[in-house]
Design a protein around this motif. Sequence first.
Motif, PDB file in Angstrom:
ATOM      1  N   ARG A  47       0.836  -1.209   0.000  1.00 62.05           N
ATOM      2  CA  ARG A  47       0.000   0.000   0.000  1.00 62.05           C
ATOM      3  C   ARG A  47       0.863   1.248   0.000  1.00 62.05           C
ATOM      4  N   ALA A  48       1.924   1.255   0.809  1.00 60.36           N
ATOM      5  CA  ALA A  48       2.802   2.424   0.886  1.00 60.36           C
ATOM      6  C   ALA A  48       3.506   2.672  -0.443  1.00 60.36           C
ATOM      7  N   ASN A  49       4.018   1.600  -1.056  1.00 57.02           N
ATOM      8  CA  ASN A  49       4.716   1.744  -2.342  1.00 57.02           C
ATOM      9  C   ASN A  49       3.777   2.227  -3.438  1.00 57.02           C
ATOM     10  N   ALA A  50       2.539   1.710  -3.424  1.00 56.59           N
ATOM     11  CA  ALA A  50       1.556   2.135  -4.429  1.00 56.59           C
ATOM     12  C   ALA A  50       1.203   3.608  -4.242  1.00 56.59           C
ATOM     13  N   ALA A  51       1.118   4.033  -2.992  1.00 56.31           N
ATOM     14  CA  ALA A  51       0.784   5.433  -2.711  1.00 56.31           C
ATOM     15  C   ALA A  51       1.900   6.358  -3.174  1.00 56.31           C
ATOM     16  N   VAL A  52       3.147   5.960  -2.936  1.00 55.78           N
ATOM     17  CA  VAL A  52       4.279   6.771  -3.390  1.00 55.78           C
ATOM     18  C   VAL A  52       4.338   6.808  -4.912  1.00 55.78           C
ATOM     19  N   ALA A  53       4.039   5.676  -5.553  1.00 60.07           N
ATOM     20  CA  ALA A  53       4.023   5.631  -7.017  1.00 60.07           C
ATOM     21  C   ALA A  53       2.963   6.572  -7.580  1.00 60.07           C
ATOM     22  N   GLU A  54       1.832   6.679  -6.865  1.00 59.11           N
ATOM     23  CA  GLU A  54       0.773   7.594  -7.301  1.00 59.11           C
ATOM     24  C   GLU A  54       1.214   9.049  -7.179  1.00 59.11           C
ATOM     25  N   VAL A  55       1.969   9.345  -6.150  1.00 53.04           N
ATOM     26  CA  VAL A  55       2.522  10.701  -6.016  1.00 53.04           C
ATOM     27  C   VAL A  55       3.398  11.019  -7.218  1.00 53.04           C
ATOM     28  N   GLU A  56       4.270  10.085  -7.588  1.00 49.24           N
ATOM     29  CA  GLU A  56       5.168  10.306  -8.728  1.00 49.24           C
ATOM     30  C   GLU A  56       4.383  10.428 -10.026  1.00 49.24           C
ATOM     31  N   ARG A  57       3.342   9.589 -10.192  1.00 48.45           N
ATOM     32  CA  ARG A  57       2.541   9.654 -11.419  1.00 48.45           C
ATOM     33  C   ARG A  57       1.859  11.008 -11.562  1.00 48.45           C
ATOM     34  N   ARG A  58       1.291  11.482 -10.468  1.00 51.02           N
ATOM     35  CA  ARG A  58       0.612  12.780 -10.512  1.00 51.02           C
ATOM     36  C   ARG A  58       1.601  13.912 -10.758  1.00 51.02           C
ATOM     37  N   ALA A  59       2.786  13.793 -10.186  1.00 47.87           N
ATOM     38  CA  ALA A  59       3.800  14.829 -10.405  1.00 47.87           C
ATOM     39  C   ALA A  59       4.157  14.909 -11.876  1.00 47.87           C
ATOM     40  N   ARG A  60       4.247  13.764 -12.535  1.00 48.00           N
ATOM     41  CA  ARG A  60       4.592  13.746 -13.971  1.00 48.00           C
ATOM     42  C   ARG A  60       3.453  14.256 -14.835  1.00 48.00           C
ATOM     43  N   SER A  61       2.212  14.022 -14.405  1.00 44.05           N
ATOM     44  CA  SER A  61       1.057  14.411 -15.222  1.00 44.05           C
ATOM     45  C   SER A  61       0.603  15.842 -14.962  1.00 44.05           C
ATOM     46  N   GLY A  62       1.078  16.432 -13.849  1.00 42.12           N
ATOM     47  CA  GLY A  62       0.665  17.793 -13.523  1.00 42.12           C
ATOM     48  C   GLY A  62      -0.632  17.859 -12.745  1.00 42.12           C
ATOM     49  N   GLU A  63      -1.114  16.713 -12.256  1.00 40.01           N
ATOM     50  CA  GLU A  63      -2.346  16.694 -11.470  1.00 40.01           C
ATOM     51  C   GLU A  63      -2.091  17.232 -10.060  1.00 40.01           C
ATOM     52  N   ASN A  64      -3.185  17.469  -9.347  1.00 36.18           N
ATOM     53  CA  ASN A  64      -3.098  17.947  -7.969  1.00 36.18           C
ATOM     54  C   ASN A  64      -2.381  16.902  -7.114  1.00 36.18           C
ATOM     55  N   LEU A  65      -1.319  17.312  -6.458  1.00 36.11           N
ATOM     56  CA  LEU A  65      -0.501  16.383  -5.679  1.00 36.11           C
ATOM     57  C   LEU A  65      -1.032  16.145  -4.266  1.00 36.11           C
ATOM     58  N   MET A  66      -1.784  17.073  -3.713  1.00 30.77           N
ATOM     59  CA  MET A  66      -2.152  17.004  -2.303  1.00 30.77           C
ATOM     60  C   MET A  66      -2.939  15.744  -1.938  1.00 30.77           C
ATOM     61  N   PRO A  67      -3.947  15.326  -2.725  1.00 26.72           N
ATOM     62  CA  PRO A  67      -4.657  14.091  -2.349  1.00 26.72           C
ATOM     63  C   PRO A  67      -3.737  12.875  -2.326  1.00 26.72           C
ATOM     64  N   ALA A  68      -2.808  12.801  -3.279  1.00 21.39           N
ATOM     65  CA  ALA A  68      -1.892  11.674  -3.333  1.00 21.39           C
ATOM     66  C   ALA A  68      -0.905  11.714  -2.169  1.00 21.39           C
ATOM     67  N   ILE A  69      -0.433  12.891  -1.824  1.00 16.03           N
ATOM     68  CA  ILE A  69       0.495  13.007  -0.697  1.00 16.03           C
ATOM     69  C   ILE A  69      -0.211  12.633   0.608  1.00 16.03           C
ATOM     70  N   ALA A  70      -1.462  13.101   0.766  1.00 15.44           N
ATOM     71  CA  ALA A  70      -2.232  12.757   1.964  1.00 15.44           C
ATOM     72  C   ALA A  70      -2.446  11.249   2.062  1.00 15.44           C
ATOM     73  N   ALA A  71      -2.734  10.613   0.915  1.00 15.55           N
ATOM     74  CA  ALA A  71      -2.932   9.167   0.902  1.00 15.55           C
ATOM     75  C   ALA A  71      -1.641   8.432   1.231  1.00 15.55           C
TER      76      ALA A  71
END
Length: 207
Positions: free
Chosen positions: A155-179
């Motif tokens: 779960r932790a690795n998937a959450a960090v991967a989502e942070v990186e994915r959003r950073a690359r796509s330009g999406e809002n990072l805050m929900p992913a960082i909170a998760a």
Amino acid sequence: MYTKSRRWTRSDCEKLQHNGFGVLAEDAALLALRTQQIIAHETGVANTADPVGGSYAIEKLTDEIESRAKEYIARIDALGGVLRGIETGYVQGEIQKAAYDYQRAIERGEQIIVGVNQFVAEKETPIPTMRVDPELERAQIERVRALRDRRDSSRANAAVAEVERRARSGENLMPAIAAAVDAYATVGEISDALRRVFGEYTESVVL
């Protein structure tokens, strides 16, 4: 420190922090705390929302700060925005110039700093500074290791991967960082994900 604290409380600041003597030490922290408590509970300054409201001097200074801030903003906008100002070294150059001018003013005696260039004590009293026990670092490392052992790593690795994915796509990072935080990903792991996308800023010296 007392005068500075009173100045900030009169300006309706919402949060006030002081480091006594400008150093980290138990005595300095206690002095800073007591200063704030005296201002809050003995002076009555907090009983009025705006104790210097209508003051000509305060209003003039406020107008001057606003005017100069607008000039700076217009200058930065003309450069292409803050990001462009950082890339060209303008922002850092202005900070360095302000620091240089302030130091020169102190050395010439135009800016008085009590105890530095005026009213200097003949005998210098050493100020105790806080020394961090190395054991605290080792204990923190063990706490992080224990956290990683008991958390759901997938779960932790998937959450960090989502942070990186959003950073690359330009999406809002805050929900992913909170998760990621909820999944017990560490600050270092989240920061590393962002570094892989954005890199790490290195301050340049502007001469």
